[in-house]
Write a protein that holds these residues in place. Structure first.
Motif: not given
Length: 95
Positions: A21-23, A41-42, A44-47, A50, A54
């Motif tokens: 996973s990206v995480q 990796q994280v 630009q992610l907002t979930d 992540s 971050h």
């Protein structure tokens, strides 16, 4: 990959294993000492998942204000434990 020990063993590889996973990929780069690639990796992610990674990365960087912002996005509070323990906690949560 199912255990923290297996994940740590994968840090001996040149590249992260496919299918992470990206995480986990972010945590893998951090485990290799590449904070900048881990952050990329994280970034630009907002979930929430992540955001938790971050937050940890900014805590590690020493940017407490930014870390707390991301912990709030992750619906968490900054933990009172070592960075190493938080990294392990994160890896276990995402395995």
């Amino acid at each position: 990959m199912k255990t923290l020990a297996e994940f740590k063993e994968s840090l001996n590889l040149e590249q992260p294993l496919s299918g992470l996973s990206v995480q986990l990929k972010s945590l893998w780069y951090d485990g290799k000492g590449d904070w900048h690639e881990a952050h990329a990796q994280v970034d630009q992610l907002t979930d929430q998942q992540s955001a938790w990674v971050h937050a940890y990365l900014h805590r590690k960087e020493g940017d407490t204000w930014n870390a707390d912002y991301w912990y709030s996005k992750a619906k968490r509070t900054r933990p009172d434990l070592s960075l190493e323990k938080e990294w392990e906690q994160l890896v276990k949560a995402f395995l």
